[in-house]
Design a protein around this motif. Structure first.
Motif, mmCIF file in Angstrom:
data_model
loop_
_atom_site.group_PDB
_atom_site.id
_atom_site.type_symbol
_atom_site.label_atom_id
_atom_site.label_comp_id
_atom_site.label_asym_id
_atom_site.label_seq_id
_atom_site.Cartn_x
_atom_site.Cartn_y
_atom_site.Cartn_z
ATOM 1 N N GLU A 1 0.847 -1.204 -0.023
ATOM 2 C CA GLU A 1 0.025 -0.018 -0.119
ATOM 3 C C GLU A 1 0.816 1.388 0.111
ATOM 4 O O GLU A 1 2.134 1.137 0.422
ATOM 5 N N GLU A 2 0.014 2.571 -0.561
ATOM 6 C CA GLU A 2 0.942 3.573 -0.372
ATOM 7 C C GLU A 2 0.491 4.403 0.632
ATOM 8 O O GLU A 2 -0.456 4.077 1.522
ATOM 9 N N LEU A 3 1.040 5.651 0.875
ATOM 10 C CA LEU A 3 0.857 6.400 1.917
ATOM 11 C C LEU A 3 -0.873 6.957 1.809
ATOM 12 O O LEU A 3 -1.099 6.919 3.191
ATOM 13 N N GLU A 4 -1.081 7.278 0.875
ATOM 14 C CA GLU A 4 -2.421 7.637 0.512
ATOM 15 C C GLU A 4 -3.407 6.527 1.049
ATOM 16 O O GLU A 4 -4.779 6.715 1.310
ATOM 17 N N ASP A 5 -2.959 5.063 1.084
ATOM 18 C CA ASP A 5 -3.965 4.263 1.188
ATOM 19 C C ASP A 5 -4.151 3.988 2.899
ATOM 20 O O ASP A 5 -5.012 3.149 3.500
ATOM 21 N N ILE A 6 -3.227 4.792 3.564
ATOM 22 C CA ILE A 6 -3.228 4.427 4.881
ATOM 23 C C ILE A 6 -4.300 5.399 5.594
ATOM 24 O O ILE A 6 -4.121 6.550 5.111
ATOM 25 N N SER A 7 -5.146 4.827 6.488
ATOM 26 C CA SER A 7 -6.006 5.961 7.169
ATOM 27 C C SER A 7 -5.226 6.830 8.252
ATOM 28 O O SER A 7 -4.239 6.285 8.836
ATOM 29 N N THR A 8 -5.724 7.964 8.320
ATOM 30 C CA THR A 8 -5.177 8.854 9.587
ATOM 31 C C THR A 8 -5.164 8.101 10.756
ATOM 32 O O THR A 8 -4.285 8.392 11.709
ATOM 33 N N THR A 9 -6.271 7.490 11.141
ATOM 34 C CA THR A 9 -6.039 6.604 12.414
ATOM 35 C C THR A 9 -5.110 5.834 12.589
ATOM 36 O O THR A 9 -4.457 5.497 13.861
ATOM 37 N N ASP A 10 -4.754 5.035 11.556
ATOM 38 C CA ASP A 10 -3.725 4.232 11.708
ATOM 39 C C ASP A 10 -2.326 4.647 11.362
ATOM 40 O O ASP A 10 -1.022 3.958 11.703
ATOM 41 N N LEU A 11 -2.249 5.826 10.835
ATOM 42 C CA LEU A 11 -0.780 6.522 10.302
ATOM 43 C C LEU A 11 0.070 6.652 11.591
ATOM 44 O O LEU A 11 1.171 6.432 11.433
ATOM 45 N N LYS A 12 -0.514 6.874 12.664
ATOM 46 C CA LYS A 12 0.455 7.172 13.840
ATOM 47 C C LYS A 12 1.140 6.012 14.429
ATOM 48 O O LYS A 12 2.351 6.035 15.026
ATOM 49 N N TYR A 13 0.669 4.754 14.116
ATOM 50 C CA TYR A 13 1.395 3.568 14.627
ATOM 51 C C TYR A 13 2.824 3.441 14.012
ATOM 52 O O TYR A 13 3.441 2.693 14.485
ATOM 53 N N LEU A 14 2.902 4.277 12.671
ATOM 54 C CA LEU A 14 4.285 4.077 12.084
ATOM 55 C C LEU A 14 5.370 4.727 13.113
ATOM 56 O O LEU A 14 6.606 4.374 12.721
ATOM 57 N N MET A 15 5.026 5.214 14.072
ATOM 58 C CA MET A 15 6.047 6.245 14.893
ATOM 59 C C MET A 15 6.586 5.121 16.017
ATOM 60 O O MET A 15 7.525 5.454 16.890
ATOM 61 N N VAL A 16 5.766 3.973 16.059
ATOM 62 C CA VAL A 16 6.348 2.994 17.155
ATOM 63 C C VAL A 16 7.627 2.723 17.149
ATOM 64 O O VAL A 16 8.344 2.672 18.124
ATOM 65 N N PRO A 17 8.283 2.138 15.961
ATOM 66 C CA PRO A 17 9.800 1.892 16.050
ATOM 67 C C PRO A 17 10.561 2.872 16.057
ATOM 68 O O PRO A 17 11.608 2.664 17.021
#
Length: 385
Positions: free
Chosen positions: A104-120
């Motif tokens: 998936e691309e960045l536009e395919d990720i919902s705003t609700t789930d996008l913040k979990y990219l910061m976990v690592p």
């Protein structure tokens, strides 16, 4: 996301996460067939994950993100270990829910789930802040894995500046001080601009929602502003990864030396200098000793020549020939340069005109100097003519 971290054995598996208090996703049960119950269970898991991330990000901001080393004491090791456990549980929960896909691309990720990219990235920062010197070397190794995993995900989604990814993939620092300085200045400007935008969006969220760490849109803080805030945080994290990796790589050799010495509490090893025995010549025969004394006493009082007169003359002749050859080459180059400059004499008077012009400029400069410095100016002995 997190697949390579799970393979490295750093993020706990989903079944381990269930043992520490997680909830299994309903769609993974074989005995559940009702899709409505699956949807309800997934929504419950997502709400649980959101609340966990809210508490973890708030704790992370209080310990590391908003702390000033000059005013706030460094975090305690116990608090860091608790936060590491929380972030690992969140990472396992994200893997279990399969919120991200490598296709998936960045536009395919919902705003609700996008913040979990910061976990690592958050996990890397907390692990690298460990104060346990016995385990710090292993902590830095894990932090390097988390930083590079986070950068790989952001690069795949095209989040962040390309210069930061070039610095992350680079094996060695640039040796040119000028280019290194320009790179740091450019990164500092980007970080400062991102920090200002993040601070503004957090203040806007605090005014509208009452809590700056409360994720989600509401009132005048719409979903677009929420997405911009998360993207700004991701870009700011990517910009800080190169310096964090460099700092960790510089610290690791020192920690390896400390562990090889016996650990942080071990005293330095004393290196004993091995002294060699003095050189001695043992002479058993008395006549040999007398011969040695005669050679030491009856010898030439001045240094002897190292070459004959003929050899010295040949050396001087060779040096003179080399100097003469260099002089002839230099004169030929000067003649060729003059010929190329003055068209080999085709333009009559060009060189004379240039010399006259240079002489005129020199006279003008000297006249200006005399006008600015009258006769006797600067003479402190009052000897003014």
């Amino acid at each position: 996301l997190f697949w390579h971290l799970n393979r490295a054995g750093i993020i706990m598996a989903a079944d381990e996460f269930d043992e520490v208090g997680g909830h299994q996703a309903a769609y993974g049960k074989d005995d559940v067939t009702d899709m409505n119950n699956v949807q309800v269970a997934c929504d419950s898991d997502e709400r649980s994950l959101s609340s966990r991330f809210y508490r973890a990000f708030r704790h992370y901001s209080r310990l590391l993100r908003d702390s000033d080393a000059s005013e706030v004491a460094p975090p305690e090791q116990k608090e860091l270990e608790e936060l590491i456990q929380q972030l690992k549980e969140i990472g396992a929960h994200v893997m279990q829910l399969r919120l991200f896909s490598p296709n998936e691309e960045l536009e395919d990720i919902s705003t609700t789930d996008l913040k979990y990219l910061m976990v690592p990235y958050m996990l890397a920062e907390v692990v690298a802040a460990s104060r346990d010197m016995e385990k710090r070397l292993e902590s830095l190794r894990q932090a390097l894995v988390f930083w590079r995993a986070f950068a790989a995900d952001c690069q795949r989604l095209r989040v962040g500046h390309q210069d930061d990814y070039v610095a992350i993939d680079r094996e060695q620092e640039p040796t040119d001080p000028a280019s290194k300085r320009e790179e740091k200045i450019a990164r500092y400007k980007r970080c400062k601009e991102l920090d200002e935008k993040v601070a503004y969006l957090f203040s806007k969220k605090r005014e509208d929602l009452g809590d700056e760490y409360l994720w989600g849109a509401g009132s005048s803080f719409d979903e677009d502003m929420e997405r911009d805030l998360i993207l700004m945080l991701l870009r700011r994290a990517v910009a800080s990864v190169p310096e964090n990796i460099t700092s960790a790589q510089q610290e690791m050799p020192l920690l390896e030396m400390m562990m090889a010495r016996g650990g942080p509490g071990a005293e330095p090893v004393e290196v004993r200098e091995v002294r060699e025995k003095p050189y001695m010549v043992r002479i058993q025969d008395r006549s040999e000793l007398q011969r040695l004394y005669r050679e030491m006493v009856f010898r030439c009082p001045h240094p002897l020549a190292t070459m004959s007169i003929e050899e010295a003359a040949d050396l001087e002749i060779q040096e003179m020939r080399e100097k003469e050859a260099e002089r002839m080459v230099r004169e030929a180059e000067e003649r060729a340069k003059d010929a190329d400059r003055w068209w080999d004499g085709d333009r009559y008077g060009a060189k004379e005109e240039w010399e006259d012009e240079q002489r005129l400029y020199k006279d003008r400069d000297f006249d200006e100097f005399k006008d600015e410095h009258p006769w006797g100016s600067g003479n402190k002995m009052a000897n003014i003519g």
